[in-house]
Design an enzyme around this catalytic site. Structure first.
Site, mmCIF file in Angstrom:
data_model
loop_
_atom_site.group_PDB
_atom_site.id
_atom_site.type_symbol
_atom_site.label_atom_id
_atom_site.label_comp_id
_atom_site.label_asym_id
_atom_site.label_seq_id
_atom_site.Cartn_x
_atom_site.Cartn_y
_atom_site.Cartn_z
ATOM 1 N N ASP A 185 43.606 53.495 75.997
ATOM 2 C CA ASP A 185 43.265 54.927 75.785
ATOM 3 C C ASP A 185 43.753 55.438 74.403
ATOM 4 O O ASP A 185 44.516 55.019 73.988
ATOM 5 C CB ASP A 185 43.821 55.615 77.015
ATOM 6 C CG ASP A 185 43.786 57.129 76.805
ATOM 7 O OD1 ASP A 185 42.688 57.668 76.965
ATOM 8 O OD2 ASP A 185 44.751 57.902 76.729
ATOM 9 N N ASP A 195 44.264 59.509 73.364
ATOM 10 C CA ASP A 195 44.936 60.516 73.612
ATOM 11 C C ASP A 195 46.164 60.360 74.544
ATOM 12 O O ASP A 195 45.841 60.272 75.686
ATOM 13 C CB ASP A 195 44.208 61.815 73.681
ATOM 14 C CG ASP A 195 43.260 62.024 72.797
ATOM 15 O OD1 ASP A 195 43.384 62.023 71.462
ATOM 16 O OD2 ASP A 195 42.079 62.233 72.998
#
Length: 217
Positions: free
Chosen positions: A49, A51
């Site tokens: 991922d 952020d």
């Protein structure tokens, strides 16, 4: 950076945006199958991922100058690359659908992350909003499946590392293994529901290397 008030909302694309790294960012498939011991089986790919996992979470960030790596993130990515394991990014960017981000801003941030970490082999980005009904926005499996297809990896031999429950749910929906690295933004119930958790990305990589996605140690 363009002000959010000046960005005109646009109809989201029907599928994820895919960005590819240079040839050198995608190791030969045989490298990802090499073991560190007589019985070790490495993942065919590891997907991060963006952020809150690779870089600090700045809501709807379109400014490359505000990109800051999370603690131990560059070292964790480098450790996987040193073993020839392809690494990619899977990221929801609903700011596009909301009209506060443009594709150019998303690409600018991607390029800054690649400059800080070295180029990732693939980026799979969902530009849709929560109500668009797409198949790529996490917790749906579309981003994971698209990245796996690009890398020539099977979901069962792929690991997804993220900081919230939707990252782990997307991995599970795709048939991949998920490792949660909680932050203050992670809800307690997401931590409880995760099968595997790590205190930081270095520990997450150690878990990845200690046990193959198929369960073999």
């Amino acid at each position: 950076m363009t002000s959010p008030s000046t960005v005109r909302p646009r109809r989201p694309a029907t599928g994820p945006w895919l960005f590819y790294g240079p040839r050198g960012a995608r190791p030969h498939a045989a490298a990802s199958r090499r073991g560190t011991g007589a019985h070790a089986v490495l993942p065919q790919a590891v997907l991060f991922d963006r952020d809150g996992t690779l870089v600090a979470d700045v809501p709807y960030n379109g400014d490359p100058a505000r990109v800051t790596p999370m603690p131990s993130a560059p070292e964790a990515v480098a450790a996987l690359r040193s073993l020839g394991i392809p690494v990619g990014v899977v990221s929801n960017q609903s700011g596009v659908a909301r009209g506060v981000l443009t594709r150019r801003q998303v690409e600018s941030v991607r390029q800054r992350v690649d400059a800080l970490f070295g180029p990732f082999a693939v980026w799979a980005v969902c530009p849709h909003g929560p109500d668009d009904g797409c198949g790529c926005r996490k917790p749906a499996p579309g981003l994971v499946l698209a990245a796996c297809e690009r890398l020539g990896a099977t979901p069962e031999r792929t690991v997804v590392i993220g900081d919230i429950g939707s990252d782990i749910a997307a991995a599970r929906a795709a048939g991949a293994r998920g490792v949660l690295v909680p932050t203050p933004a992670t809800r307690p119930e997401e931590i409880t529901a995760a099968e595997e958790t790590a205190t930081d990305l270095i520990e997450a990589v150690r878990l990845v290397l200690a046990r193959s996605p198929g369960g073999r140690r």
